[in-house]
Motif scaffolding. Structure first.
Motif, PDB file in Angstrom:
ATOM      1  N   THR A 184       6.899  -7.946   1.960  1.00 36.87           N
ATOM      2  CA  THR A 184       6.029  -7.845   0.793  1.00 36.87           C
ATOM      3  C   THR A 184       6.056  -9.107  -0.057  1.00 36.87           C
ATOM      4  O   THR A 184       5.010  -9.637  -0.445  1.00 36.87           O
ATOM      5  CB  THR A 184       6.435  -6.626  -0.051  1.00 36.87           C
ATOM      6  OG1 THR A 184       6.677  -5.510   0.802  1.00 36.87           O
ATOM      7  CG2 THR A 184       5.340  -6.276  -1.041  1.00 36.87           C
ATOM      8  N   ILE A 194       0.821  -1.215   0.000  1.00 38.00           N
ATOM      9  CA  ILE A 194       0.000   0.000   0.000  1.00 38.00           C
ATOM     10  C   ILE A 194       0.851   1.260   0.000  1.00 38.00           C
ATOM     11  O   ILE A 194       0.607   2.176  -0.785  1.00 38.00           O
ATOM     12  CB  ILE A 194      -0.956   0.002   1.218  1.00 38.00           C
ATOM     13  CG1 ILE A 194      -1.988  -1.136   1.081  1.00 38.00           C
ATOM     14  CG2 ILE A 194      -1.652   1.351   1.365  1.00 38.00           C
ATOM     15  CD1 ILE A 194      -2.886  -1.291   2.276  1.00 38.00           C
ATOM     16  N   ALA A 232       1.214  -8.367   8.678  1.00 39.14           N
ATOM     17  CA  ALA A 232      -0.020  -8.942   9.218  1.00 39.14           C
ATOM     18  C   ALA A 232      -0.388 -10.227   8.484  1.00 39.14           C
ATOM     19  O   ALA A 232      -0.860 -11.192   9.093  1.00 39.14           O
ATOM     20  CB  ALA A 232      -1.153  -7.923   9.117  1.00 39.14           C
ATOM     21  N   ARG A 256       1.275   2.993  13.718  1.00 42.12           N
ATOM     22  CA  ARG A 256       1.258   2.164  12.511  1.00 42.12           C
ATOM     23  C   ARG A 256       2.577   1.395  12.387  1.00 42.12           C
ATOM     24  O   ARG A 256       3.672   1.950  12.482  1.00 42.12           O
ATOM     25  CB  ARG A 256       1.027   3.022  11.274  1.00 42.12           C
ATOM     26  CG  ARG A 256       0.993   2.215   9.971  1.00 42.12           C
ATOM     27  CD  ARG A 256       0.411   3.011   8.813  1.00 42.12           C
ATOM     28  NE  ARG A 256       0.609   2.354   7.537  1.00 42.12           N
ATOM     29  CZ  ARG A 256      -0.121   1.334   7.093  1.00 42.12           C
ATOM     30  NH1 ARG A 256      -1.114   0.854   7.836  1.00 42.12           N
ATOM     31  NH2 ARG A 256       0.121   0.780   5.926  1.00 42.12           N
ATOM     32  N   ASP A 273       6.072  -2.150   5.553  1.00 46.81           N
ATOM     33  CA  ASP A 273       4.899  -2.788   4.950  1.00 46.81           C
ATOM     34  C   ASP A 273       4.101  -3.533   6.020  1.00 46.81           C
ATOM     35  O   ASP A 273       4.167  -4.756   6.137  1.00 46.81           O
ATOM     36  CB  ASP A 273       5.319  -3.749   3.837  1.00 46.81           C
ATOM     37  CG  ASP A 273       4.152  -4.114   2.922  1.00 46.81           C
ATOM     38  OD1 ASP A 273       2.995  -3.927   3.337  1.00 46.81           O
ATOM     39  OD2 ASP A 273       4.396  -4.573   1.793  1.00 46.81           O
ATOM     40  N   LEU A 310      -2.302  -1.514  12.080  1.00 42.11           N
ATOM     41  CA  LEU A 310      -2.450  -1.082  10.688  1.00 42.11           C
ATOM     42  C   LEU A 310      -3.098   0.286  10.573  1.00 42.11           C
ATOM     43  O   LEU A 310      -3.172   0.841   9.468  1.00 42.11           O
ATOM     44  CB  LEU A 310      -3.297  -2.106   9.911  1.00 42.11           C
ATOM     45  CG  LEU A 310      -2.766  -3.542   9.904  1.00 42.11           C
ATOM     46  CD1 LEU A 310      -3.703  -4.445   9.122  1.00 42.11           C
ATOM     47  CD2 LEU A 310      -1.361  -3.606   9.331  1.00 42.11           C
ATOM     48  N   GLU A 342       0.906  -4.193   6.342  1.00 40.74           N
ATOM     49  CA  GLU A 342      -0.088  -5.157   5.856  1.00 40.74           C
ATOM     50  C   GLU A 342       0.569  -6.493   5.508  1.00 40.74           C
ATOM     51  O   GLU A 342       0.010  -7.563   5.781  1.00 40.74           O
ATOM     52  CB  GLU A 342      -0.826  -4.599   4.632  1.00 40.74           C
ATOM     53  CG  GLU A 342      -1.895  -3.569   4.959  1.00 40.74           C
ATOM     54  CD  GLU A 342      -1.331  -2.204   5.356  1.00 40.74           C
ATOM     55  OE1 GLU A 342      -2.073  -1.419   5.973  1.00 40.74           O
ATOM     56  OE2 GLU A 342      -0.146  -1.921   5.045  1.00 40.74           O
TER      57      GLU A 342
END
Length: 324
Positions: free
Chosen positions: A132, A76, A179, A277, A174, A271, A176
């Motif tokens: 990623t 993202i 997670a 974050r 990163d 997130l 996300e």
């Protein structure tokens, strides 16, 4: 030692200085069968990561290992490098020659899938970078999970961050992807900042490596000199410079897991936008708190979180391996 006795591993990296230290160790340790190396943007841009990875393999005199280019940005966020730490080229600006080796003709996710499924024994993944590539692999080819023994990743922190007060760089870069990793459904070890910063090679050993006639050992010394253990150390004064192993400690933990003290704990990744974050939320409480009592509990991934490390043991292991 035959390949059947060696641990098959794949390293996913953003070569940088300490990723390079990790690669030098991995390709020289007789217990590891490095089946592939995949590259992702992080410490520098992904093309620089590929170049640096190939250069390290050449300097180490490593056998042919397929190296693939992966994601050039997080899922993202925009990419955010760490050149201020690792140098403009990501490799301490040492002026190393361009590599003669070429990367594989497939992308990182394709190479990861191929090598994991082709391995006769379950593979240990060692990501030392933003996650990623691993997230894309798990979402695109979930069938690989059946042949993954464990994921030992350098990332996160139970206490203090470095990219922010609470977030470590690889996860922050990163969140996300991190997670997604935590829900992989395989055993996971988190080699985070709580141990990462502690494994330091003494200055005398760094000086000895820098004076070596062997290219790989000498490169390890130069890289360690670029990673002073203390902010007030001066890399231009080799008499003062003790160097942190950084990512290489995660590979040491695969070879010698008894050097780590881990606790199996729930881990979540923040997130939400804002100051938290990328934070790895490690629940070390002995019992549920008011939030769970009033609002109920939700299932969280359990991760083997490294909270202590035998520093001398890993330093000795690293030096014995790299100097061979």
């Amino acid at each position: 030692m035959t390949d059947g006795q060696r641990t098959p591993v794949i390293i996913d990296c953003d070569t940088g200085v300490d990723d390079a230290l990790a690669l030098l160790f991995a390709v020289r340790h007789p217990a590891l069968d490095v089946r592939a190396i995949t590259c992702v943007a992080g410490n520098t841009d992904v093309d620089g990561v590929v170049r640096n990875t190939l250069t390290v393999l050449e300097q180490a005199g490593a056998p042919h290992i397929p190296v693939a280019r992966g994601a050039e940005r997080p899922l993202i966020e925009a990419p955010r490098s760490a050149r201020h730490v690792h140098g403009h080229d990501g490799m301490a600006d040492l002026g190393l020659p361009e590599p003669a080796r070429e990367p594989a003709d497939v992308d990182a996710v394709t190479l990861l899938r191929r090598e994991i499924l082709a391995s006769p024994r379950p593979v240990t993944l060692i990501p030392t970078a933003p996650l990623t590539n691993i997230a894309l692999l798990l979402r695109t080819h979930p069938e690989v999970v059946r042949n993954i023994e464990r994921i030992v990743f350098m990332g996160g922190a139970a206490a203090v961050g470095n990219a922010t007060p609470v977030a470590e760089f690889n996860v922050w870069h990163d969140p996300e992807a991190a997670a997604i990793l935590l829900t992989a459904g395989v055993p996971i070890t988190m080699y985070g900042l709580d141990v990462f910063t502690r494994v330091v090679v003494p200055a005398a050993e760094v000086r000895r490596l820098r004076a070596s006639d062997e290219p790989g050992a000498r490169l390890a010394g130069e890289l360690l000199a670029h990673r002073p253990a203390h902010p007030d150390s001066r890399p231009d004064d080799p008499s003062e410079t003790a160097g942190g192993l950084g990512d290489a400690g995660a590979v040491c933990a695969v070879v010698d897991p008894q050097g780590l003290t881990t606790h199996r704990l729930p881990v979540d990744v923040s997130l939400a936008p804002g100051p938290t974050r990328g934070m790895t939320i490690v629940d070390r409480r002995p019992r549920p708190g008011e939030s769970e009592l009033h609002e109920g509990t939700r299932e969280q991934p359990l991760v083997d979180v490294a909270l202590d490390v035998d520093v001398e043991r890993y330093v000795k292991l690293y030096l014995a391996t790299v100097e061979g």
